[in-house]
Design a protein around this motif. Structure first.
Motif, PDB file in Angstrom:
ATOM      1  N   VAL A  43       0.811  -1.243  -0.013  1.00 35.52           N
ATOM      2  CA  VAL A  43      -0.026   0.185  -0.053  1.00 35.52           C
ATOM      3  C   VAL A  43       0.878   1.395  -0.060  1.00 35.52           C
ATOM      4  O   VAL A  43       2.188   1.023   0.543  1.00 35.52           O
ATOM      5  N   PHE A  44       0.368   2.421  -0.363  1.00 41.27           N
ATOM      6  CA  PHE A  44       0.924   3.565  -0.296  1.00 41.27           C
ATOM      7  C   PHE A  44       0.372   4.217   1.021  1.00 41.27           C
ATOM      8  O   PHE A  44      -0.978   4.238   1.346  1.00 41.27           O
ATOM      9  N   ILE A  45       1.168   4.809   1.840  1.00 42.27           N
ATOM     10  CA  ILE A  45       0.685   5.330   3.106  1.00 42.27           C
ATOM     11  C   ILE A  45       1.058   6.948   3.008  1.00 42.27           C
ATOM     12  O   ILE A  45       2.067   7.546   2.835  1.00 42.27           O
ATOM     13  N   HIS A  46      -0.112   8.048   3.071  1.00 46.86           N
ATOM     14  CA  HIS A  46       0.175   9.372   3.064  1.00 46.86           C
ATOM     15  C   HIS A  46       0.505  10.063   4.014  1.00 46.86           C
ATOM     16  O   HIS A  46       0.059   9.769   5.245  1.00 46.86           O
ATOM     17  N   ASN A  47       1.224  11.013   3.897  1.00 49.67           N
ATOM     18  CA  ASN A  47       1.572  11.917   4.937  1.00 49.67           C
ATOM     19  C   ASN A  47       0.643  12.989   5.405  1.00 49.67           C
ATOM     20  O   ASN A  47       0.284  13.949   4.625  1.00 49.67           O
ATOM     21  N   ALA A  48      -0.225  12.682   6.408  1.00 52.51           N
ATOM     22  CA  ALA A  48      -1.114  13.584   6.894  1.00 52.51           C
ATOM     23  C   ALA A  48      -0.864  15.007   7.375  1.00 52.51           C
ATOM     24  O   ALA A  48      -1.726  15.692   7.147  1.00 52.51           O
ATOM     25  N   ARG A  49       0.583  15.038   7.698  1.00 50.79           N
ATOM     26  CA  ARG A  49       0.941  16.375   8.053  1.00 50.79           C
ATOM     27  C   ARG A  49       0.694  17.374   6.908  1.00 50.79           C
ATOM     28  O   ARG A  49       0.791  18.623   7.214  1.00 50.79           O
ATOM     29  N   LEU A  50       0.882  16.929   5.751  1.00 58.06           N
ATOM     30  CA  LEU A  50       0.712  17.795   4.595  1.00 58.06           C
ATOM     31  C   LEU A  50      -0.714  17.981   4.072  1.00 58.06           C
ATOM     32  O   LEU A  50      -1.016  18.666   2.942  1.00 58.06           O
ATOM     33  N   GLU A  51      -1.802  17.493   4.991  1.00 57.66           N
ATOM     34  CA  GLU A  51      -3.194  17.761   4.714  1.00 57.66           C
ATOM     35  C   GLU A  51      -3.844  18.178   5.784  1.00 57.66           C
ATOM     36  O   GLU A  51      -4.815  17.888   6.123  1.00 57.66           O
ATOM     37  N   LYS A  52      -3.202  19.083   6.543  1.00 58.72           N
ATOM     38  CA  LYS A  52      -3.910  19.922   7.691  1.00 58.72           C
ATOM     39  C   LYS A  52      -5.374  20.231   7.447  1.00 58.72           C
ATOM     40  O   LYS A  52      -6.239  20.127   8.389  1.00 58.72           O
ATOM     41  N   ASP A  53      -5.720  20.977   6.378  1.00 59.01           N
ATOM     42  CA  ASP A  53      -7.270  21.327   6.201  1.00 59.01           C
ATOM     43  C   ASP A  53      -7.809  20.484   5.616  1.00 59.01           C
ATOM     44  O   ASP A  53      -9.024  20.716   5.304  1.00 59.01           O
ATOM     45  N   GLU A  54      -7.404  18.977   5.403  1.00 59.99           N
ATOM     46  CA  GLU A  54      -8.298  18.218   5.014  1.00 59.99           C
ATOM     47  C   GLU A  54      -8.772  16.880   5.883  1.00 59.99           C
ATOM     48  O   GLU A  54      -9.718  16.057   5.254  1.00 59.99           O
ATOM     49  N   TYR A  55      -8.420  16.913   6.946  1.00 56.45           N
ATOM     50  CA  TYR A  55      -9.177  15.963   7.980  1.00 56.45           C
ATOM     51  C   TYR A  55      -9.515  16.602   9.259  1.00 56.45           C
ATOM     52  O   TYR A  55      -9.291  17.628   9.565  1.00 56.45           O
TER      53      TYR A  55
END
Length: 275
Positions: A43-55
């Motif tokens: 799987v590909f696991i995404h860096n959530a720190r780059l998605e601050k406004d999306e979660y």
């Protein structure tokens, strides 16, 4: 500054697809039964720190908060019960704006090789509890808490949250990965049991689905807390955020083993009345 990559490629173990339509649930209670009943997927696991406004908790089922605790002795049960739980209860009330937050008294300090199998951090994707029995379980939590208030399911909704914090050091190795709840299908969640025999100790696991999206917060520090949705009876909110640990291929070869504590709170919300 976040120096971690946008995503990493790794493997996550999921319960085998063969269990989807079986009448009896799988059982995972030790290393051997885990190996027998799970399969690893690339799987590909995404860096959530780059998605601050999306979660956020309501839609994605997870969020990251900054919180510097006064606690240092996380293996002292009295300290955790009398100081850490009350400290974090105030945090969850402010975060969720719930009517009440009831402490779930069981907690775990996790490490790589503890004496107890269930104190090791997880090596397969799972939910901590079953959506099928959530409302009954919520009522038992209220009863066991000794609450003076009664929360009938006709008038109240219930959401269970996990507070996951690194202890001792920054997480450089074996971080937590979770599924964005917006990409979860309810039919992909099945029950399983954490004991070898009998019908107790039921939890749930997600089956692998190629449409699922996996995320993590790299290099979590001890003053950061990952809040994960465990279950939620409120309509139009995310139901659950399955999670596990994973091997980060970018981790330093000499990285220290991570340790963490996870505690839970059940939040109570008045049902929204139809106008």
């Amino acid at each position: 500054m976040n120096s971690a990559p946008e995503w990493v490629e790794s493997q996550i173990a999921f319960v085998n697809e063969e269990w989807r339509d079986k009448s009896e649930p799988p059982r995972i209670y030790n290393r051997e039964s885990r190996h027998a009943n799970t399969t690893k997927h690339d799987v590909f696991i995404h860096n959530a720190r780059l998605e601050k406004d999306e979660y956020d908790l309501d839609s994605c089922g997870y969020t990251l908060i900054n919180h510097k605790t006064k606690i240092t002795e996380f293996r002292d049960k009295t300290v955790v019960a009398e100081q850490y739980f009350p400290e974090m209860r105030e945090v969850i009330l402010e975060l969720t704006q719930a009517h009440e937050a009831i402490i779930f008294p069981f907690y775990q300090v996790r490490s790589r090789n503890p004496d107890n199998f269930f104190d090791a951090y997880s090596l397969y994707m799972h939910c901590d509890f079953s959506p099928d029995t959530w409302l009954q379980f919520a009522q038992s939590i209220v009863k066991d808490s000794g609450s003076k208030e009664v929360y009938p399911v006709e008038d109240w909704d219930f959401a269970l949250f996990n507070f996951w914090r690194p202890i001792k050091r920054t997480v450089d190795k074996d971080p937590l990965v979770f599924i964005d709840a917006r990409t979860m299908e309810r039919q992909d969640i099945i029950n399983y049991r954490l004991i070898e025999e009998g019908d107790k100790a039921q939890a749930a696991v997600p089956l692998f689905n190629k449409n699922q999206r996996y995320c993590y917060f790299p290099n979590m520090k001890t003053d950061e807390v990952l809040v994960l949705k465990q279950l939620d009876s409120r309509p139009e909110k995310s139901l659950v955020c399955p999670h596990t640990s994973f091997i980060d291929p970018t981790a330093p070869k000499d990285a220290a083993e991570r340790e963490s504590i996870d505690i839970r709170f059940m939040c109570v919300f008045p049902k929204e009345k139809a106008s």
